[in-house]
Design an enzyme around this catalytic site. Structure first.
Site: not given
Ligand code: ARG
Length: 478
Positions: A23, A110, A155-156, A277, A283, A285, A290, A317
């Site tokens: 992540s 966590n 309205t409408h 465009s 054009k 736009n 939008e 968790y």
């Molecule tokens: N990357 C994890 C998250 O966003 C961090 C926590 C990970 N904790 C675990 N018990 N694997 O939640």
């Protein structure tokens, strides 16, 4: 990949698992918050006599060094760690050695990730409120300039009654004002610290969580450890509030797009805020409104996304919770960008007052309700008045006349209850000036609304500037 949990495993992690659980490419956005949280945690550990003063100093110095590397874009190295928390801890140990290994005492990723995310959320609420107030101020400012500009109210999407453009603009300002209130309410719930509860059950160390909350600029703590590491309801509320902001911006955009059509021709876009465009050279736009309208899709989607992630998660968790971040980042980015661009779009927008006036003036029936009200003033019951004026409108449509232009004898054909003198006085100006009941479209009411909006902006601006956010360590931009 370096891990913070390798000890109990006999085999290396499969590369697909590493890839899948990774992540860092998005949670590195929490790096400043993570450093903030870690500094506060080390201080709390020291206060609890778990870490020596000397080690505390070394760890904080190391963390600040990492913070500097982050600012210089020299950290983190995305391929070496699974998330921002292990990346920072790993870097700390490589910088200061064994002493750094004490940092994670009494803490889990966590409660750590929840803390980072709450810090982010508080700043995000602050920043969106700030932008909303700017947008409201812009709307109020334009409303005051258009307090007497007459346009058709719909309205409408059918012409209904004359309204003032100032009234119209102020209505959007009030809607966004409620969005501000919602975020303010939400802030109180985002202002409780999850840190200090460990993985799920609390810790064996006497951590002074209340003091830790003060260190991180929170007004209190989350009381229950299971709750602290496992809920994301406050983040769902944020996504829901942002959905409402985007919904309001989207409706406003829809009006602007319609008004910009040749058929309406009520507004003129600044060249710098319109697009062309690739094929049709003529054009110009309205792509900005939008896209604001179109981006509602992702903002609503993010809300539904997080609700779905949370549904049915057993306590406490679960790794599913890692999926919370991108929804929040994306909605925050989308809504703040939409506000930034709309504020500027509005500043350069020109209203074609004469076209609006023409549209009301050319309408044959837009004063019909005012005529019915005249009859009521002469003691005709409203339902009867409605019927009489309905007949007058039929006549106007056949003879292509506006209701206010009927002659005395023409009026007489339908009713003898009103004097022609009174009838003659009715016109577009009197119609809007008559709408004096509070909340109506009269210019005097628009003034009152602008006054209220101005007061609201002043009061809330003070609050926004005051709220305690974790800026002490420089984590202002997110
Ligand atoms: N990357 C994890 C998250 O966003 C961090 C926590 C990970 N904790 C675990 N018990 N694997 O939640």
């Amino acid at each position: 990949m370096n891990k913070v949990w390798g000890g109990r495993f006999k085999k290396p992690t499969n590369p697909w698992v590493e890839k899948f659980t990774h992540s860092l490419n998005y949670d590195q956005r929490l790096s400043k918050m993570d450093i903030l949280g870690s500094i506060a945690h080390v201080q709390t550990l020291t206060q609890a006599k778990v870490i020596s003063r000397l080690d505390e100093k070394k760890i904080i110095r190391g963390l600040k060094k990492i913070q500097k590397l982050i600012q210089e874009n020299k950290f983190p190295d995305k391929n070496r760690y699974e998330d921002i928390h292990s990346a920072i801890e790993g870097k700390l140990v490589s910088l200061i050695g064994k002493i750094g290994k004490q940092l994670h005492t009494g803490r889990s990723r966590n409660d750590q990730v929840a803390t980072d995310f709450y810090l982010f959320l508080k700043l995000a609420i602050h920043n969106i409120m700030d932008l909303l107030l700017k947008m409201i101020a812009e709307l109020a400012n334009r409303a005051s300039k258009e307090r007497e500009t007459i346009m058709p109210g719909y309205t409408h999407l059918q012409r209904a009654m004359p309204v003032t453009l100032g009234h119209y603009l102020a209505s959007y300002a009030f809607m966004l004002g409620r969005d501000v209130e919602r975020l303010k309410d939400l802030y109180a719930r985002a202002d409780r610290l999850p840190l200090g509860v460990g993985a799920l059950a609390g810790t064996n160390f006497p951590l002074d969580r209340a003091r830790e909350a003060v260190r991180l600029g929170f007004s209190s703590i989350i009381e229950n450890s299971l709750d602290a590491v496992s809920d994301r309801d406050v983040f769902i509320e944020f996504l829901s509030s942002l959905s409402l902001v985007q919904m309001h911006l989207s409706r406003m955009s829809e009006d602007l797009i319609l008004w910009n059509s040749t058929e309406f021709n009520f507004i003129q876009l600044d060249d710098a805020f319109a697009t062309g465009s690739s094929l049709m050279p003529q054009k110009k736009n309205p792509d900005v409104p939008e896209l604001v309208r179109g981006k509602s899709g992702r903002v609503y989607g993010n809300l539904l996304g997080l609700l779905t992630v949370m549904k049915g998660l057993p306590l406490s968790y679960n790794r599913d919770l890692q999926e919370d971040k991108e929804f929040i980042f994306d909605s925050y980015d989308t809504v703040s960008m939409s506000l930034e661009v709309m504020i500027r779009f509005f500043k350069t927008l020109r209203f074609n007052r004469s076209k609006m006036q023409e549209a009301v003036e050319s309408d044959r029936g837009i004063l019909a309700t005012d005529v019915a009200d005249l009859l009521v003033q002469s003691r005709v019951p409203f339902r009867e008045a409605h019927e009489i004026v309905g007949k007058m409108i039929q006549y106007c449509l056949i003879y292509d006349k506006r209701i206010q232009d009927l002659s005395a004898s023409e009026v007489q054909k339908f009713t003898t209850s009103i004097t022609f003198e009174k009838f003659k006085k009715l016109n577009l100006r009197t119609s809007i000036h008559q709408k004096k009941s509070i909340g109506g479209t009269a210019p005097s009411n628009v003034d009152r609304q602008i006054q209220q909006l101005t007061l609201f902006i002043q009061k809330t601006r003070k609050w926004v500037n005051q709220i305690k956010i974790g800026t002490k360590y420089g984590a202002t931009s997110i």
